[in-house]
Write a protein that holds these residues in place. Structure first.
Motif, PDB file in Angstrom:
ATOM      1  N   SER A  68      -8.072 -21.975  14.909  1.00  0.00           N
ATOM      2  CA  SER A  68      -8.807 -23.664  14.813  1.00  0.00           C
ATOM      3  C   SER A  68      -9.829 -23.519  13.881  1.00  0.00           C
ATOM      4  CB  SER A  68      -9.035 -23.862  16.540  1.00  0.00           C
ATOM      5  OG  SER A  68      -9.940 -25.078  16.508  1.00  0.00           O
ATOM      6  N   GLU A  99     -10.876 -29.293  14.712  1.00  0.00           N
ATOM      7  CA  GLU A  99     -11.372 -30.606  14.288  1.00  0.00           C
ATOM      8  C   GLU A  99     -10.350 -31.098  15.350  1.00  0.00           C
ATOM      9  OE1 GLU A  99     -12.430 -32.072  12.116  1.00  0.00           O
ATOM     10  OE2 GLU A  99     -12.414 -30.141  10.325  1.00  0.00           O
ATOM     11  N   ASP A 107      -5.998 -27.931  17.312  1.00  0.00           N
ATOM     12  CA  ASP A 107      -6.724 -28.968  15.807  1.00  0.00           C
ATOM     13  C   ASP A 107      -5.179 -29.128  15.400  1.00  0.00           C
ATOM     14  OD1 ASP A 107      -7.370 -28.874  12.838  1.00  0.00           O
ATOM     15  OD2 ASP A 107      -8.606 -27.153  13.623  1.00  0.00           O
ATOM     16  N   ASN A 161      -2.518 -22.847  17.680  1.00  0.00           N
ATOM     17  CA  ASN A 161      -3.654 -24.213  17.147  1.00  0.00           C
ATOM     18  C   ASN A 161      -4.137 -24.558  18.741  1.00  0.00           C
ATOM     19  OD1 ASN A 161      -1.645 -25.400  17.575  1.00  0.00           O
ATOM     20  ND2 ASN A 161      -2.021 -27.365  16.498  1.00  0.00           N
TER      21      ASN A 161
END
Length: 327
Positions: free
Chosen positions: A40, A43, A61, A68
């Motif tokens: 990750s 974001e 993310d 993720n």
């Protein structure tokens, strides 16, 4: 971190060069691939949420295509237990963990640990990411980008040596349960070798722990290491990679390397030492560890306050592998 901004999290590793008994901190080497468990860059799509008195991270993310999702890929992975961020007391005026703009690039989002007061009953300060109740991982590798802001220069002026400023910790086994024998930990921290103003260095130690019926603990240090040839970067992002292999004096290993932006990778530690309790007849892997941590004494926090500064760490590009290793 956004894709177009990312520096590859793992550059070519340094080749261990031995000259007498000294480690050459700059070299190059490859690493085994292993299994990527999670990644990750904190974001868009990722959120920090409250969980009672602590916090958690959820979401996926969106700048990454796989591995993720903080819940589906990390919490729900069969080898991983549960992730959360623990404070052990205090409120957001004393400490917090938040997603914020990168202090060097506002278009990049990062995780920020901010510790301004001793939030644990006034005796110490703690912010830590927990990966607890794992399924006994015997070999794992982590990469994370780290930024220590200029406030950390005030740590250099603390009028004592520093032996307690923890940034990661590994429990094999945990030391706070009467039902779990053979307590052991490896602690990674930032240290200061003198009472005078000085650079900070990485410090590492391994300890057996005896837990008594009344809850008191007795730690016995098995080994301790400091590398004063490598300075801790302040005011510059650096990638920090570490590797943990459960084993005895012959086959245990702990490896740490850093790569400050724009500089070559430096090996901080490459230790072939015991990485489990020295009396454990059947070590069964690391069930609990703190991959991101800011934990220290009330004295250091008070020193920062007197200078109108705050202990804080920014984290980015967190990646975790199983069975990946440096050569």
């Amino acid at each position: 971190m956004m894709h177009w901004q990312k520096v590859p999290a793992l550059l070519c590793f340094a080749l261990l060069v031995i000259s007498g008994c000294k480690l050459n901190p700059v070299a190059q080497q490859d690493s085994a691939t292993g299994e990527l468990l999670f990644q990750s860059g904190f974001e868009a799509g990722v959120n920090v949420v409250s969980r009672n008195r602590d916090t958690d991270i959820i979401g996926a993310d969106k700048t990454l295509s796989s591995h993720n999702d903080w819940v589906n890929d990390l919490d729900n992975h069969p080898a991983i237990g549960n992730f959360n961020i623990q404070f052990q007391g205090g409120d957001s005026t004393m400490r917090y963990a938040r997603l914020v703009p990168d202090p060097t690039n506002a278009r990049n989002q990062v995780l920020h640990f901010w510790l301004n007061e001793p939030n644990v009953a006034g005796s110490k300060g703690r912010i830590q990411a927990n990966l607890y109740n794992n399924k006994g991982v015997k070999e794992f590798y982590q990469s994370v980008r780290v930024f220590l802001p200029n406030d950390f220069n005030t740590v250099r002026t603390f009028p004592k040596q520093i032996h307690w400023l923890t940034i990661a910790e590994f429990w094999n086994n945990i030391t706070w349960s009467q039902e779990v024998p053979y307590g052991f930990r490896i602690t990674l921290g930032l240290g200061k070798p003198t009472e005078k103003e000085s650079d900070l260095h990485f410090i590492l130690d391994a300890q057996d722990c005896e837990l008594f019926p009344d809850g008191k603990q007795k730690y016995t240090t098995l080994w301790a290491e400091t590398n004063e040839a490598v300075k801790v970067p302040i005011g510059k992002w650096f990638t920090m990679d570490y590797y943990y292999k459960e084993g005895n004096q012959q086959n245990g290993r702990f490896y740490l390397a850093i790569a400050p932006d724009g500089e070559k990778r430096k090996i901080v530690f490459d230790l072939h030492k015991i990485t489990h309790n020295s009396q454990d007849p059947n070590p069964d892997g690391v069930t609990d560890f703190n991959p991101l941590k800011l934990y220290t004494s009330k004295e250091l926090i008070a020193h920062m306050q007197r200078q109108v500064k705050t202990l804080q760490i920014y984290w980015d590009d967190f990646k975790l592998w199983k069975d990946k290793r440096p050569n």
